[in-house]
Design an enzyme around this catalytic site. Structure first.
Site, PDB file in Angstrom:
ATOM      1  N   HIS A  31      39.227  38.916  33.818  1.00 42.67           N
ATOM      2  CA  HIS A  31      38.620  40.124  33.249  1.00 42.67           C
ATOM      3  C   HIS A  31      39.560  41.310  33.476  1.00 42.67           C
ATOM      4  O   HIS A  31      40.204  41.406  34.529  1.00 42.67           O
ATOM      5  CB  HIS A  31      37.259  40.382  33.897  1.00 42.67           C
ATOM      6  CG  HIS A  31      36.491  41.451  33.179  1.00 42.67           C
ATOM      7  ND1 HIS A  31      36.773  42.787  33.345  1.00 42.67           N
ATOM      8  CD2 HIS A  31      35.491  41.383  32.262  1.00 42.67           C
ATOM      9  CE1 HIS A  31      35.961  43.496  32.564  1.00 42.67           C
ATOM     10  NE2 HIS A  31      35.175  42.669  31.905  1.00 42.67           N
ATOM     11  N   GLU A  45      39.096  44.231  34.340  1.00 43.35           N
ATOM     12  CA  GLU A  45      38.855  45.007  35.570  1.00 43.35           C
ATOM     13  C   GLU A  45      39.451  44.298  36.785  1.00 43.35           C
ATOM     14  O   GLU A  45      39.868  44.947  37.755  1.00 43.35           O
ATOM     15  CB  GLU A  45      37.344  45.257  35.737  1.00 43.35           C
ATOM     16  CG  GLU A  45      36.870  46.319  34.737  1.00 43.35           C
ATOM     17  CD  GLU A  45      35.416  46.208  34.314  1.00 43.35           C
ATOM     18  OE1 GLU A  45      34.638  45.484  34.957  1.00 43.35           O
ATOM     19  OE2 GLU A  45      35.062  46.854  33.299  1.00 43.35           O
ATOM     20  N   SER A  97      31.722  47.383  24.721  1.00 45.01           N
ATOM     21  CA  SER A  97      30.697  48.275  24.168  1.00 45.01           C
ATOM     22  C   SER A  97      29.830  47.611  23.095  1.00 45.01           C
ATOM     23  O   SER A  97      29.452  48.241  22.111  1.00 45.01           O
ATOM     24  CB  SER A  97      31.334  49.563  23.634  1.00 45.01           C
ATOM     25  OG  SER A  97      31.956  50.279  24.695  1.00 45.01           O
ATOM     26  N   ASN A 145      27.648  40.243  31.534  1.00 45.09           N
ATOM     27  CA  ASN A 145      28.508  40.489  32.695  1.00 45.09           C
ATOM     28  C   ASN A 145      27.921  41.674  33.444  1.00 45.09           C
ATOM     29  O   ASN A 145      28.073  42.819  33.026  1.00 45.09           O
ATOM     30  CB  ASN A 145      29.941  40.785  32.207  1.00 45.09           C
ATOM     31  CG  ASN A 145      30.862  41.177  33.351  1.00 45.09           C
ATOM     32  OD1 ASN A 145      30.514  41.021  34.522  1.00 45.09           O
ATOM     33  ND2 ASN A 145      32.041  41.681  33.006  1.00 45.09           N
ATOM     34  N   TRP A 146      27.247  41.362  34.529  1.00 49.31           N
ATOM     35  CA  TRP A 146      26.541  42.428  35.269  1.00 49.31           C
ATOM     36  C   TRP A 146      27.473  43.242  36.162  1.00 49.31           C
ATOM     37  O   TRP A 146      27.048  44.226  36.761  1.00 49.31           O
ATOM     38  CB  TRP A 146      25.400  41.816  36.102  1.00 49.31           C
ATOM     39  CG  TRP A 146      24.307  41.213  35.272  1.00 49.31           C
ATOM     40  CD1 TRP A 146      24.219  41.208  33.895  1.00 49.31           C
ATOM     41  CD2 TRP A 146      23.143  40.517  35.739  1.00 49.31           C
ATOM     42  NE1 TRP A 146      23.086  40.555  33.487  1.00 49.31           N
ATOM     43  CE2 TRP A 146      22.392  40.129  34.602  1.00 49.31           C
ATOM     44  CE3 TRP A 146      22.650  40.189  37.001  1.00 49.31           C
ATOM     45  CZ2 TRP A 146      21.188  39.424  34.699  1.00 49.31           C
ATOM     46  CZ3 TRP A 146      21.447  39.496  37.097  1.00 49.31           C
ATOM     47  CH2 TRP A 146      20.722  39.118  35.962  1.00 49.31           C
ATOM     48  N   LYS A 147      28.705  42.821  36.269  1.00 49.61           N
ATOM     49  CA  LYS A 147      29.699  43.556  37.062  1.00 49.61           C
ATOM     50  C   LYS A 147      29.159  43.866  38.465  1.00 49.61           C
ATOM     51  O   LYS A 147      28.374  43.092  38.997  1.00 49.61           O
ATOM     52  CB  LYS A 147      30.144  44.813  36.322  1.00 49.61           C
ATOM     53  CG  LYS A 147      30.591  44.500  34.891  1.00 49.61           C
ATOM     54  CD  LYS A 147      31.302  45.633  34.215  1.00 49.61           C
ATOM     55  CE  LYS A 147      31.676  45.197  32.806  1.00 49.61           C
ATOM     56  NZ  LYS A 147      32.552  46.127  32.137  1.00 49.61           N
ATOM     57  N   GLU A 155      38.570  41.131  24.701  1.00 48.52           N
ATOM     58  CA  GLU A 155      38.017  42.401  25.168  1.00 48.52           C
ATOM     59  C   GLU A 155      39.112  43.460  25.192  1.00 48.52           C
ATOM     60  O   GLU A 155      39.861  43.559  26.182  1.00 48.52           O
ATOM     61  CB  GLU A 155      37.446  42.238  26.580  1.00 48.52           C
ATOM     62  CG  GLU A 155      36.293  41.267  26.658  1.00 48.52           C
ATOM     63  CD  GLU A 155      35.390  41.568  27.843  1.00 48.52           C
ATOM     64  OE1 GLU A 155      34.185  41.749  27.613  1.00 48.52           O
ATOM     65  OE2 GLU A 155      35.887  41.658  28.979  1.00 48.52           O
ATOM     66  N   GLY A 165      28.557  43.909  28.742  1.00 46.17           N
ATOM     67  CA  GLY A 165      28.483  44.546  30.051  1.00 46.17           C
ATOM     68  C   GLY A 165      27.240  45.419  30.144  1.00 46.17           C
ATOM     69  O   GLY A 165      26.136  44.944  30.418  1.00 46.17           O
ATOM     70  N   GLY A 166      27.418  46.700  29.876  1.00 45.02           N
ATOM     71  CA  GLY A 166      26.347  47.686  30.045  1.00 45.02           C
ATOM     72  C   GLY A 166      25.018  47.280  29.434  1.00 45.02           C
ATOM     73  O   GLY A 166      23.968  47.388  30.088  1.00 45.02           O
TER      74      GLY A 166
END
Ligand code: PGA
Length: 252
Positions: free
Chosen positions: A97, A99, A214, A10-12, A169, A235-236
């Site tokens: 999601h 966010e 994470s 997930n590159w957001k 998540e 993600g990150g």
């Protein structure tokens, strides 16, 4: 029951079109020839979807939108809907999601509409659910997961949701560096699977439930070793070719 592993990036809201193309090329090169045991999915920003889909032509890495609006089209300035996500080359789409829930006002009711819209556009939904820290501390984790999952499902039948993915998540673990423990993940995943099995045993057994929050190369193996963890939404660590590839390799 063997479920095919699933690792999504997930590159957001990261990477321009050119940067997304670069990253996708890097991932493709790095994973070329890796066993097809695990399904690999990339989720760039909307504006980069088509360009990344061209990078992924002819390989089995799949493409994922990060959201979709539930109306198909019309006077909805700024929205992107199922047919648009599909026609930009996506097979998958994230729904709900945290966010989106936190910053864009998504609710349980709107995740239900989005889930249906995804199916109507021949997109495979990746439904994200998870509790906040406050909810966990209040002992409300299972109630929250149940409300988010059953609320998103509503009247959607298991037959329509073959091959879909649920991402557990925990909100407190996303982007914080404080991942859940393997035990916390397994507990939540087991609970989610039990909810699905209550509706349809075979469907519950077949649905992939992946962990997100994470995930890094250093902790991925521990999560993936849990019986009800079928992969990861990353993600990150999905923004670096080496980290993402290391996670995929642990799932293979
Ligand atoms: P993270 O994000 O890996 O950066 O915690 C996961 C996600 O939000 O899907």
């Amino acid at each position: 029951m063997t479920r095919r592993g699933w690792i999504g990036g997930n590159w957001k809201l990261h990477n321009t079109v050119a940067e997304s193309v670069d990253l996708a090329q890097g991932v493709r090169r790095r994973l070329e020839g890796a066993s097809g045991k695990v399904e690999v999915v990339l989720g760039p920003v909307f504006t980069a979807l088509w360009s990344v889909s061209e990078v992924l032509q002819g390989c089995d890495i799949q493409l994922m939108g990060q959201d979709l609006f539930y109306e198909q089209g019309g006077a909805y300035t700024g929205a992107v809907s199922g047919p648009h996500v599909r026609s930009a080359g996506c097979q998958y789409v994230l729904v709900g999601h945290s966010e989106r829930r936190q910053y864009f006002g998504e609710t349980v009711a709107s995740t239900h509409l989005r889930l249906k819209a995804a199916l109507a556009s021949d997109l495979i939904p990746v439904l994200c659910i998870g509790e906040t820290l406050e909810q966990r501390e209040q002992g409300a984790t299972e109630a929250v997961l149940e409300e988010q999952l059953l609320g998103a499902l509503g009247d959607v039948s298991p037959e329509g949701l073959q091959g879909w993915v649920i991402a557990y998540e925990p909100v407190w673990a996303i982007g914080t560096g404080h991942a859940a423990t393997e035990q916390q993940a397994q507990e939540a995943h087991g609970f989610i699977r039990a909810l699905l099995r209550r509706r349809d045993v075979a469907w519950g057994d077949a649905t992939r439930v992946v962990y997100g929050g994470s995930v890094k190369p250093q902790n991925a193996g521990g999560f993936l070793a849990q019986p009800d963890v079928d992969g990861a939404l990353v993600g990150g660590a999905s923004l670096k070719v080496e980290d993402f590839a290391a996670i995929v390799e642990q799932a293979s």
